[in-house]
Each structure stands twice: as C-alpha cells, then as structure tokens.
Design a protein around this motif. Structure first.
Motif, PDB file in Angstrom:
ATOM      1  N   GLY A  92     -53.841  -4.202  35.800  1.00 47.50           N
ATOM      2  CA  GLY A  92     -52.590  -4.175  36.548  1.00 47.50           C
ATOM      3  C   GLY A  92     -51.641  -5.276  36.130  1.00 47.50           C
ATOM      4  N   LEU A  93     -52.176  -6.449  35.824  1.00 49.84           N
ATOM      5  CA  LEU A  93     -51.339  -7.555  35.363  1.00 49.84           C
ATOM      6  C   LEU A  93     -50.680  -7.205  34.031  1.00 49.84           C
ATOM      7  CD1 LEU A  93     -50.262 -10.442  35.406  1.00 49.84           C
ATOM      8  CD2 LEU A  93     -52.459 -11.199  34.463  1.00 49.84           C
ATOM      9  N   GLY A  94     -51.434  -6.565  33.139  1.00 49.88           N
ATOM     10  CA  GLY A  94     -50.860  -6.162  31.857  1.00 49.88           C
ATOM     11  C   GLY A  94     -49.682  -5.226  32.027  1.00 49.88           C
ATOM     12  N   ARG A  95     -49.818  -4.269  32.952  1.00 47.69           N
ATOM     13  CA  ARG A  95     -48.708  -3.335  33.190  1.00 47.69           C
ATOM     14  C   ARG A  95     -47.495  -4.062  33.762  1.00 47.69           C
ATOM     15  NH1 ARG A  95     -53.102  -0.215  35.089  1.00 47.69           N
ATOM     16  NH2 ARG A  95     -52.586  -0.762  37.240  1.00 47.69           N
ATOM     17  N   ASP A  96     -47.752  -5.002  34.677  1.00 48.40           N
ATOM     18  CA  ASP A  96     -46.663  -5.741  35.304  1.00 48.40           C
ATOM     19  C   ASP A  96     -45.916  -6.579  34.262  1.00 48.40           C
ATOM     20  OD1 ASP A  96     -45.046  -6.529  37.344  1.00 48.40           O
ATOM     21  OD2 ASP A  96     -46.477  -7.868  38.300  1.00 48.40           O
ATOM     22  N   LEU A  97     -46.661  -7.204  33.368  1.00 47.32           N
ATOM     23  CA  LEU A  97     -46.029  -8.021  32.343  1.00 47.32           C
ATOM     24  C   LEU A  97     -45.259  -7.151  31.356  1.00 47.32           C
ATOM     25  CD1 LEU A  97     -45.815 -10.995  31.550  1.00 47.32           C
ATOM     26  CD2 LEU A  97     -47.757 -10.663  30.024  1.00 47.32           C
ATOM     27  N   ALA A 125     -38.003 -18.787  28.877  1.00 48.85           N
ATOM     28  CA  ALA A 125     -38.230 -17.357  28.603  1.00 48.85           C
ATOM     29  C   ALA A 125     -37.883 -16.977  27.169  1.00 48.85           C
ATOM     30  CB  ALA A 125     -37.455 -16.493  29.599  1.00 48.85           C
ATOM     31  N   THR A 126     -38.210 -17.835  26.230  1.00 50.83           N
ATOM     32  CA  THR A 126     -37.973 -17.529  24.822  1.00 50.83           C
ATOM     33  C   THR A 126     -38.967 -16.473  24.343  1.00 50.83           C
ATOM     34  OG1 THR A 126     -39.488 -19.270  24.105  1.00 50.83           O
ATOM     35  CG2 THR A 126     -37.165 -19.876  24.391  1.00 50.83           C
ATOM     36  N   PRO A 127     -38.692 -15.800  23.226  1.00 53.25           N
ATOM     37  CA  PRO A 127     -39.670 -14.844  22.684  1.00 53.25           C
ATOM     38  C   PRO A 127     -41.037 -15.467  22.445  1.00 53.25           C
ATOM     39  CG  PRO A 127     -37.541 -14.530  21.628  1.00 53.25           C
ATOM     40  CD  PRO A 127     -37.409 -15.756  22.480  1.00 53.25           C
ATOM     41  N   TRP A 140     -42.909 -15.551  25.708  1.00 61.33           N
ATOM     42  CA  TRP A 140     -43.429 -14.221  26.068  1.00 61.33           C
ATOM     43  C   TRP A 140     -44.632 -13.864  25.196  1.00 61.33           C
ATOM     44  CZ3 TRP A 140     -42.363 -12.090  30.457  1.00 61.33           C
ATOM     45  CH2 TRP A 140     -41.123 -12.309  31.071  1.00 61.33           C
ATOM     46  N   ALA A 141     -44.589 -14.238  23.939  1.00 63.84           N
ATOM     47  CA  ALA A 141     -45.716 -13.943  23.053  1.00 63.84           C
ATOM     48  C   ALA A 141     -46.977 -14.671  23.519  1.00 63.84           C
ATOM     49  CB  ALA A 141     -45.376 -14.348  21.617  1.00 63.84           C
ATOM     50  N   GLU A 142     -46.805 -15.928  23.930  1.00 66.43           N
ATOM     51  CA  GLU A 142     -47.963 -16.672  24.442  1.00 66.43           C
ATOM     52  C   GLU A 142     -48.472 -16.040  25.734  1.00 66.43           C
ATOM     53  OE1 GLU A 142     -49.383 -21.172  25.630  1.00 66.43           O
ATOM     54  OE2 GLU A 142     -47.288 -20.633  25.873  1.00 66.43           O
ATOM     55  N   ALA A 143     -47.549 -15.575  26.597  1.00 65.43           N
ATOM     56  CA  ALA A 143     -47.966 -14.936  27.841  1.00 65.43           C
ATOM     57  C   ALA A 143     -48.800 -13.698  27.553  1.00 65.43           C
ATOM     58  CB  ALA A 143     -46.733 -14.579  28.672  1.00 65.43           C
ATOM     59  N   LEU A 144     -48.376 -12.895  26.595  1.00 62.84           N
ATOM     60  CA  LEU A 144     -49.144 -11.696  26.240  1.00 62.84           C
ATOM     61  C   LEU A 144     -50.525 -12.067  25.717  1.00 62.84           C
ATOM     62  CD1 LEU A 144     -46.410  -9.510  24.527  1.00 62.84           C
ATOM     63  CD2 LEU A 144     -47.631  -8.993  26.648  1.00 62.84           C
ATOM     64  N   THR A 145     -50.585 -13.105  24.903  1.00 62.42           N
ATOM     65  CA  THR A 145     -51.870 -13.554  24.370  1.00 62.42           C
ATOM     66  C   THR A 145     -52.792 -14.002  25.497  1.00 62.42           C
ATOM     67  OG1 THR A 145     -50.821 -14.253  22.318  1.00 62.42           O
ATOM     68  CG2 THR A 145     -52.981 -15.176  22.803  1.00 62.42           C
ATOM     69  N   MET A 146     -52.223 -14.706  26.475  1.00 66.18           N
ATOM     70  CA  MET A 146     -53.003 -15.200  27.607  1.00 66.18           C
ATOM     71  C   MET A 146     -53.552 -14.042  28.444  1.00 66.18           C
ATOM     72  SD  MET A 146     -53.588 -18.428  28.061  1.00 66.18           S
ATOM     73  CE  MET A 146     -53.054 -20.080  27.656  1.00 66.18           C
ATOM     74  N   VAL A 147     -52.802 -12.976  28.580  1.00 62.19           N
ATOM     75  CA  VAL A 147     -53.262 -11.815  29.357  1.00 62.19           C
ATOM     76  C   VAL A 147     -54.347 -11.069  28.587  1.00 62.19           C
ATOM     77  CG1 VAL A 147     -52.590  -9.594  30.325  1.00 62.19           C
ATOM     78  CG2 VAL A 147     -51.119 -11.588  30.638  1.00 62.19           C
ATOM     79  N   GLN A 185     -43.744  -4.416  32.014  1.00 59.97           N
ATOM     80  CA  GLN A 185     -42.488  -4.025  32.658  1.00 59.97           C
ATOM     81  C   GLN A 185     -41.463  -5.156  32.568  1.00 59.97           C
ATOM     82  OE1 GLN A 185     -42.954  -2.745  36.697  1.00 59.97           O
ATOM     83  NE2 GLN A 185     -40.790  -2.358  36.998  1.00 59.97           N
ATOM     84  N   ALA A 186     -41.911  -6.387  32.749  1.00 59.43           N
ATOM     85  CA  ALA A 186     -40.991  -7.520  32.665  1.00 59.43           C
ATOM     86  C   ALA A 186     -40.437  -7.692  31.262  1.00 59.43           C
ATOM     87  CB  ALA A 186     -41.708  -8.797  33.108  1.00 59.43           C
ATOM     88  N   LEU A 187     -41.215  -7.275  30.269  1.00 64.72           N
ATOM     89  CA  LEU A 187     -40.819  -7.468  28.870  1.00 64.72           C
ATOM     90  C   LEU A 187     -39.837  -6.414  28.360  1.00 64.72           C
ATOM     91  CD1 LEU A 187     -44.196  -8.568  27.286  1.00 64.72           C
ATOM     92  CD2 LEU A 187     -42.031  -9.790  27.088  1.00 64.72           C
ATOM     93  N   ARG A 188     -39.555  -5.381  29.133  1.00 65.05           N
ATOM     94  CA  ARG A 188     -38.704  -4.296  28.653  1.00 65.05           C
ATOM     95  C   ARG A 188     -37.318  -4.775  28.259  1.00 65.05           C
ATOM     96  NH1 ARG A 188     -40.412   0.338  33.130  1.00 65.05           N
ATOM     97  NH2 ARG A 188     -42.502   0.722  32.248  1.00 65.05           N
ATOM     98  N   GLY A 189     -36.868  -5.839  28.874  1.00 63.02           N
ATOM     99  CA  GLY A 189     -35.535  -6.325  28.548  1.00 63.02           C
ATOM    100  C   GLY A 189     -35.501  -7.393  27.475  1.00 63.02           C
ATOM    101  N   LEU A 190     -36.635  -7.616  26.776  1.00 65.87           N
ATOM    102  CA  LEU A 190     -36.696  -8.712  25.808  1.00 65.87           C
ATOM    103  C   LEU A 190     -35.677  -8.534  24.682  1.00 65.87           C
ATOM    104  CD1 LEU A 190     -38.101 -11.323  25.001  1.00 65.87           C
ATOM    105  CD2 LEU A 190     -39.808  -9.975  23.780  1.00 65.87           C
TER     106      LEU A 190
END
Length: 488
Positions: free
Chosen positions: A421-426, A468-470, A473-480, A428-433
């Motif tokens: 669920g966290l992956g899906r939520d993240l 909120a730099t790219p 966001w890349a580190e956030a994805l790696t952490m998830v 969704q937040a990334l759609r505007g990157l």
C-alpha cells in the motif's frame, strides 16, 4: 541547549570526539546553569553559554553538530563556518524577492532522529547513540568499554529516591513514594528523599506521609553537591530525569522507574549494567500520553518495587563472591530474574553486537512472551535502519526479518500488505514529478499503519529536507523497495 539530561547524554559523543580528534579543541554551547555543575564529571571540553555566540562566529570549525531543537541553535549553526555540519541548520534560500531562510537537517542519522518526533513507537536507538552515528566511526562506538556501576565503598543501606521529573506524568505520586520509603525502612534500608528546589514541596509531602522528615533532603543540595552525594548511594531509584543520567554517568547503580510519555529505549541510563522497570501495556513508550489517565504509571506497586530494590542490593553483595567462584552472584541474579512483577518488565542496560545501547530483559517477571512480537518488530526496524544507513550489511536485516516472520507470521504478512500500500501511495505522489508538481500530502507520514511509520516518517522528512528534488524521490523509492526485498 537543552535540559540537564540532554546535556549528560551528549557526554558519550564528547568522549568519542575527544578520542577521534585528540588535537582539536572541543567546544560546547549549553545552558550555563547545568554545565557549570557538570563540567567536573564530563569529558574534557570548553563550555560556552549562548550569549557567547558572537565570539564563536569568529572561527572556522572542522565540524558543527547541533543536537538542539531550539530555533536559536539552528540559527547559530547556520552562522558558523565548518567543513561539515550535522543536525538542524538555518540557511538562506532563494534570491531577490524569493529570498528567505529555512532549516535543513544535515546527516542521515540526524534526519532519522528528527523523523521520530511524535513517531517513535518502534524506535530502538538511544538518543546518545543517535547524537554520534553521523560523525563518529562505527569502530569507535563498537570498541568502547563503558565503566560498570560500582557499589563498593558506598553506604551499604542508603537508597536514594529522586522524586521529580520534567512532567508530573513521568514520576510516581507522593503516596507511592511515601509507601516505598516506609517499606524500605521496614526492610532495614535507609531511603533518602532527593530532589532540587522544584521538588521541595513534593519532598515535604512525601516525608509527612511517610513520617520520615529527617530523610528529606529535597532542595538541600547544589548540583555539584548532589553529584557528590549520589556517590554514597548503593542504589538510586528514579524516574526518567536529569539526575538519573548524572548518577549513571558517575557509576551510581540506578533503577529507572520508566513511566509516562518516555521511551526507555531512547532515554534510559546509557552505561551498561543499570536497570529499567516499565509497564508491559501496548502503549508504553509513547511520545505523548493520550489516555484519560497515565495507565503505565498505575502498574507500579510500591511493595513490589521495594522487593526488587532488596533483590538488586543482594545481587550487588554477591558480585565479589561471583568473581571468586561464580556461584553466589549467579544465585542472586537468578533471584532477581525470578521475582514476579505482574504487569511490569525488568530490563538491564547493555550493548548489542554493534556496540549500540540495548535493553536486555531480565527473566520474564511473570509476563511470559507478552512483549515478544513488538520487541521483534522493533528489532527488525533497528536492523533495517542499521543496514540502510551504513552500520552493517543486508544479512543482519534479513535475519531480523526471519526472526519476526517465524515468531509472528500474521504480523509479517500484515507488514507485507502495508508495504504494498505504501508503494502505491508513493507512486501516486510521484505522478507530477515530470511537471515539478510531485508532492507528499501533509498527512503522508501518519496515514499509514503504525507498523510502517518508522519508514514513512523518514521518507516524509527526507523528501521535504531535500526540497523534493528528483534525487530525493529516487532515494524514497529505493527506501520503499528495500524492506520489500527482505520480506520476499
């Protein structure tokens, strides 16, 4: 620039820095009313009050480490030139009409620590370790042998009862202290009521209830005198408070009655060999109590605490014999472990394989495996962060996950679903990157279940901290993705 206990919990960092950089001067900005009395017992350093900031700005530093949450501390850190900064730092941002100032947190461990505000349920890292993990090598921490508590040469019957704490919810009531003092007297011990000027009225109330006015020394000592007096105690029984840390640092054996909105994993006596008694209810270790009453405090019984005090003193008495033949000390320790403390658990401060602070259960105290799933869950997150932030490899994190999954398959499956669920939520937040509109909602960190908040709290802080730099966001994805690789 915090309270007395916070200052004492910087002493391990100061000791490590002194060992790592023996030729560099070590300067500390703190509260003068505290550091003047504590300088004789702390590591060698030069202490400054905040009003000496103008003098500090004239120098360049190897490192600036801000351990305070106060805004003036972040402002001072931002004004000091250094090769490296750690902790909050106020910085100038933007230019022209867009110019402004904002606070950034430097250091991944300091960022982790910041993410624990109102979010520390599963944290197992002690504040004293978190102070240092960004700027002290792991080998230095792992190789440190801290002095053990000492009872030799102390009054064999004198037990200190430090009555106060920073908040009323963090300490026992006057009737509790009075009953404990009477029971200790009945056992042939000499309880002494201790406290500063703020505890003078409480001390008088406890002494009146216990009918022991001669034993009340609340408000009688300056800080240096209190430090000297605690050296005469066989044991200090105390809530989570500054004098508890002072006593433990000076090798006075302590029994911490951990209650109210405190997490013993974060703020218990730091050196090994001290004891912590706390409730076993699920909400223990909260940041802020939200119950109608302080339920964890209600679990403490004066008679049982008195029995525990006597058992701990007998364990101390057996230590010389234990060093000779290993028998009497083991018997005394087993008596402490067998002591029944319904609704409570007894823990001893120690160290894990990384040399970091740990709390080790002493027996089961009649509680069986009641706290095991939560303990294993906390150990999983501790191993996860130690892996992701560079203290050890992935194998240790995998072992922690395997221990959790074996002990509680249902909890492990719930964590897998929550991560999905966290992956899906993240996502969704990334759609505007691509358009620069990627944002996290303000409730992102706590919209997920508590089992995920060690991760969501850090993600929220890290993305914000990096504007909120790219790359953020890349580190956030790696952490998830990282915990998902462990749980498959």
């Amino acid at each position: 620039m915090q309270r007395m206990g916070d200052l004492v919990l910087t002493f391990p960092l100061l000791a490590w820095l002194r060992a790592e950089h023996p030729r560099r001067p070590l300067w500390v900005v703190g509260e003068e009313k505290f550091f003047k009395g504590l300088m004789p017992i702390g590591p060698e350093a030069v202490f400054f009050p905040y009003d000496a900031a103008n003098r500090l700005r004239q120098n360049r530093y190897h490192q600036v480490i801000n351990l305070s949450h106060r805004p003036e501390a972040a402002a001072l850190a931002g004004q000091l030139h250094a090769d490296a900064h750690f902790g909050p730092r106020l910085a100038d941002v933007g230019t022209g009409k867009d110019a402004g100032r904002t606070t950034y947190v430097h250091g991944r461990w300091q960022l982790y620590r910041t993410s624990l505000v109102h979010n520390n349920r599963h944290n197992l890292f002690h504040w004293a370790d978190l102070n240092a993990l960004d700027c002290v090598p792991a080998r230095r921490i792992r190789g440190t042998d801290w002095p053990a508590p000492q009872h030799h040469g102390r009054d064999p019957q004198r037990v200190g009862l430090f009555l106060g704490a920073s908040e009323p919810e963090k300490r026992p009531s006057a009737p509790f202290w009075a009953a404990l003092a009477r029971d200790l007297l009945r056992r042939g011990l000499k309880p002494v009521l201790l406290g500063g000027p703020a505890e003078a009225a409480l001390g008088a109330d406890v002494a009146r209830r216990a009918n022991t006015p001669a034993l009340n020394l609340c408000g009688r000592f300056t800080l240096p005198e209190l430090v000297a007096f605690t050296r005469s105690l066989r044991l200090l029984v105390t809530p989570d408070t500054g004098p508890m840390h002072v006593a433990a640092w000076t090798q006075t054996p302590t029994l911490n009655l951990s209650m109210g909105p405190v997490n013993a994993r974060e703020t218990a006596p730091f050196p090994p060999g001290h004891h912590v008694l706390r409730a076993t209810i699920s909400c223990v270790g909260c940041w802020r109590c939200t119950q109608p009453s302080v339920l964890c405090r209600d679990r403490f019984d004066p008679a049982r605490v008195s029995s525990l005090v006597q058992a701990l003193l007998r364990e101390q008495d057996a230590v010389p014999a234990q060093s000779a033949n290993g028998t009497n000390g083991a018997i005394a320790a087993s008596r402490v472990a067998r002591l029944r403390l319904p609704g409570l658990e007894l823990l001893r401060t120690g160290r894990d394989t990384l040399g970091l602070f740990d709390l080790v259960p002493v027996g089961d105290n009649g509680n069986g495996q009641q706290a095991m799933p939560r303990r294993l869950f906390g150990q999983f997150w501790k191993a996860f962060w130690a892996w992701r932030l560079g203290l050890h490899g992935e194998a240790a994190a995998r072992r922690a996950w395997a221990d959790l999954a074996t002990a509680s398959p249902r909890l492990a499956e719930a964590l897998r679903r929550a991560l999905s669920g966290l992956g899906r939520d993240l996502a969704q937040a990334l759609r505007g990157l691509g358009t620069g509109q990627a944002t996290l909602p303000s409730d992102f960190w706590h919209r997920h279940p508590p089992m995920l908040r060690p991760l969501t709290g850090y993600l929220h802080m890290s993305v914000q901290n990096a504007d909120a730099t790219p790359a953020a966001w890349a580190e956030a994805l790696t952490m998830v993705e990282a915990p998902a690789t462990l749980t498959t």
